[in-house]
Design a protein around this motif. Structure first.
Motif: not given
Length: 349
Positions: A66-95
């Motif tokens: 759970t922690i590993s998947k969550s950190i990977t999910f968080l890392q992917r989201s923060t990378k998008r912000i760091a790369d300047g992808e600000l126009a598209r909303p961040l992903e949300r866990r559906k479940s």
């Protein structure tokens, strides 16, 4: 499931191992008294301990996953912000089963993304506005200098007239740059944090008296309605507050015709104090209301009037530095009302 809840279950299972071991002692004694062999007692104890230990291992694997998947999910989201992808909303866990404290950070990250996107848009408008406003006087100065240099403008009177125009445009350019420098200073210096406990009434009275005198000179009917207690004190920077109030009055005077009415009000309740500047001017279009505090923004019905679009930005900046709120209500052809609200936490008597 929340990570905290999973850890509690895991710790509960760990604690159960010695408890079960102690609990099996009297059971083992009874079984031994009934003639059960020692080997069978050991097997029963080991079986119980193994079941609990297996549950602990499974929970450990589940928590780690759970922690590993969550950190990977968080890392992917923060990378998008760091790369300047600000126009598209961040992903949300559906479940809901995949939500925990780490993935909850995505909500705050998305708020940060929106703030960064808004600041980026403001920066672009700032650059475009600055470029537009500075280009005009520079183009005029350049045009007249080229005309003089090419001999298009000749004769002492024509050259003198051109030089006067160049000087006026230079002064206009200097005033714009000074306004811009003062705005930047307000953003970067510690002046806005230099707040002291001071009576509010004398500051408002000084502002009102100055506005009334200025209104007489420029043929405006300025009225003051002040209902503040002399004992009310506020944490503020006197210079900055007066500057903000003066900017509001200048704005009201600029967009109010001769013999128009400008009303300054100040009142307080048990929860807050309010200072407002109301005019009977041209008003502001609804589509412009949300942008009027942006630097260099000029409302569509005010672009024929002189100004650089910095004054209201300075007001908003000063209000933010004090933790105060400013609201505007306006109707085209009727007038505008700017109201500063000082919350009760800032009021001391």
């Amino acid at each position: 499931m929340k990570i905290k809840r999973q850890l509690r279950i895991f710790l509960l299972l760990v604690v159960l191992i010695p408890l079960v071991a102690f609990a099996t002692i009297p059971i083992n004694r009874r079984l031994a008294a009934q003639g059960v062999s020692f080997e069978k007692l050991i097997c029963i104890s080991l079986l119980v301990a193994s079941v609990i230990e297996l549950a602990c291992i499974m929970f450990t694997i589940h928590i780690s996953s759970t922690i590993s998947k969550s950190i990977t999910f968080l890392q992917r989201s923060t990378k998008r912000i760091a790369d300047g992808e600000l126009a598209r909303p961040l992903e949300r866990r559906k479940s809901h089963r995949g939500e925990n404290e780490i993935t909850d950070l995505i909500v705050n990250l998305d708020k940060m993304r929106l703030t960064l996107l808004e600041n980026d848009e403001r920066r672009k408008r700032f650059i475009m506005g600055m470029s537009h406003d500075l280009r005009t006087p520079v183009a005029v100065i350049k045009g007249y200098l080229e005309a003089i240099d090419d001999g298009v403008v000749s004769g002492e009177k024509e050259i003198s007239k051109s030089v006067n125009i160049i000087l006026n445009k230079t002064r206009q350019l200097e005033a714009m740059l000074n306004s811009l420098i003062n705005f930047v200073k307000l953003e970067t210096t510690e002046q806005k944090n230099n707040l002291h406990l001071q009576p509010l009434l004398p500051i408002v009275q000084e502002f009102a008296e100055s506005s009334i005198n200025t209104g007489k000179i420029f043929n405006r009917n300025v009225q003051a309605e002040i209902s503040l207690s002399p004992d009310t004190k506020v944490m503020l920077n006197r210079e900055l507050v007066l500057r903000a109030l003066d900017n509001l009055y200048s704005n009201a005077q600029r967009y109010t015709k001769d013999k128009g009415v400008i009303t300054i009000k100040a009142e307080e309740t048990e929860t807050e104090a309010k200072i407002s500047v109301e005019d009977s001017g041209i008003g502001i279009n609804d589509k412009d209301i949300q942008f009027i505090f942006d630097i260099f923004y000029r409302a569509s019905n005010s672009r024929t009037e002189p100004g650089h679009g910095i004054g209201l930005s300075v007001v908003k900046n000063i209000m933010d530095s004090h933790g105060w709120k400013i609201d505007v209500k306006s109707q085209v052809g009727v007038g505008s009302n700017f109201t500063i609200t000082i919350p009760k936490r800032d009021l001391k008597a």
